[in-house]
Design an enzyme around this catalytic site. Structure first.
Site, PDB file in Angstrom:
ATOM      1  N   LEU A 110       0.825  -1.206   0.000  1.00  0.00           N
ATOM      2  CA  LEU A 110       0.000   0.000   0.000  1.00  0.00           C
ATOM      3  C   LEU A 110       0.858   1.255   0.000  1.00  0.00           C
ATOM      4  CD1 LEU A 110      -2.801  -0.977   2.553  1.00  0.00           C
ATOM      5  CD2 LEU A 110      -2.715  -1.375   0.093  1.00  0.00           C
ATOM      6  N   GLY A 155       0.854  -5.491   0.961  1.00  0.00           N
ATOM      7  CA  GLY A 155      -0.089  -5.468  -0.149  1.00  0.00           C
ATOM      8  C   GLY A 155       0.418  -6.173  -1.385  1.00  0.00           C
ATOM      9  N   ASN A 179       3.366  -8.383   6.615  1.00  0.00           N
ATOM     10  CA  ASN A 179       4.166  -7.927   7.758  1.00  0.00           C
ATOM     11  C   ASN A 179       3.581  -6.704   8.463  1.00  0.00           C
ATOM     12  OD1 ASN A 179       4.708  -6.325   5.461  1.00  0.00           O
ATOM     13  ND2 ASN A 179       6.702  -5.716   6.255  1.00  0.00           N
ATOM     14  N   GLU A 180       2.269  -6.542   8.394  1.00  0.00           N
ATOM     15  CA  GLU A 180       1.621  -5.339   8.927  1.00  0.00           C
ATOM     16  C   GLU A 180       1.919  -5.090  10.402  1.00  0.00           C
ATOM     17  OE1 GLU A 180      -0.471  -6.020   5.122  1.00  0.00           O
ATOM     18  OE2 GLU A 180       0.343  -7.295   6.708  1.00  0.00           O
TER      19      GLU A 180
END
Length: 304
Positions: A110, A155, A179-180
């Site tokens: 993102l 993303g 890996n957010e």
């Protein structure tokens, strides 16, 4: 001999409301009589997405082209969906290889600039575009094979997971994963379900909580990718895999794909507006905005 594709696409009136791009930027050609649109070219696309069709083989290669890292900007997301719609409306195309035109990177995920320092209306528009991208790719009637020729975090990993098959370049410098949590962010439930549907519940729970990024060999072991090959063989291997999947009658394969994936997409469709509002509320927090600003400043310093 140069190959020429004729792509039939719906009228512009059928495009999503958020798809506000100039026709010329996407190669639209207005027919004299109105109605449908035909694009005749060896390659077509836009500034952010390039499509190379091969009508004789019934396939196309779609390349993300948003240097330096293929961040998923609102513009790229919109152009990606429109390009996919073009291909889905071309009866000569049955399969697509999705890859990157940027060296060493499939997609960094993102676009943080879309989520930092903007107003709530923009955040909502951006998240709707992310949702739309996932819905369209995950349920596409076309066979989609990801040719992962570079790093693919967050993303970028999500895009790869929407495909039917994933081929990754054998380079330990490349990694893939959601890996957010490393950025203090929680992956949305539909990100989670896409991963669970691919690698199973326990492996997903561990990967999501720890924000794991898997190098190619480990991604293969856990089932996040299906094949690892030398980088110069990624696209050719993806095309070979595409031919295997296209050997199956379309209607049977499409109905089976729909049966497997529709429960996940239905859950998002039922909660779509709530998901947008949750995202806007979360991303608008002062603490989150400060964290994003600090992270973006660090990126600028690295570039400098």
């Amino acid at each position: 001999m140069a190959l020429t594709a004729v792509i039939r696409v719906p009228s512009r009136a059928l495009l999503r409301p958020w798809a506000r791009l100039r026709d010329a930027a996407l190669g639209w050609i207005e027919p004299a009589g109105g109605g449908g649109v035909e694009v005749s070219a060896q390659r077509f696309g836009s500034q952010k997405v390039v499509v190379e069709p091969d009508p004789a083989a019934g396939v196309a290669v779609m390349k993300l082209k948003n240097p330096p890292v293929n961040s998923l900007s609102l513009e790229l997301l919109t152009e990606l969906v429109i390009s996919l719609e073009k291909l889905e409306n071309d009866k000569t195309v049955r399969g697509v290889v999705l890859t990157s035109d940027c060296p060493g990177i499939f997609s960094a995920g993102l676009d943080l600039t879309e989520m930092c320092g903007r107003n709530p209306a923009h955040y909502a528009e951006y998240w709707k575009a992310v949702q739309e991208m996932w819905l369209r790719l995950y349920l596409s009637n076309l066979v989609l094979v990801a040719a992962i020729n570079g790093a693919s975090p967050a993303g970028g990993c999500l895009i790869a997971l929407t495909c039917d098959y994933r081929v990754m370049a054998d380079n330990p410098k490349y990694s893939i994963g959601l890996n957010e949590t490393l950025l203090g962010i929680v992956a949305p439930f539909w990100f989670k379900e896409t991963l669970v549907n691919t690698i199973g519940h326990r492996a997903s729970e561990r990967a999501l909580q720890l924000g794991l990024l898997f190098p190619p060999t480990e991604a293969l072991q856990v089932g996040m990718v299906d094949k690892v090959v030398p980088k110069d063989q990624v696209q050719s291997t993806a095309l070979s895999v595409l031919a295997q999947w296209m050997a199956i009658p379309d209607h049977a394969r499409q109905l089976t794909k729909n049966m497997m994936r529709k429960p996940a997409t239905d859950r998002l469709l039922k909660q779509r507006e709530a998901d947008v509002q949750n995202f806007v509320s979360f991303i608008s927090r002062d603490s989150i905005q400060k964290s994003l600003q600090m992270y973006l400043e660090k990126l600028k310093q690295k570039k400098g």
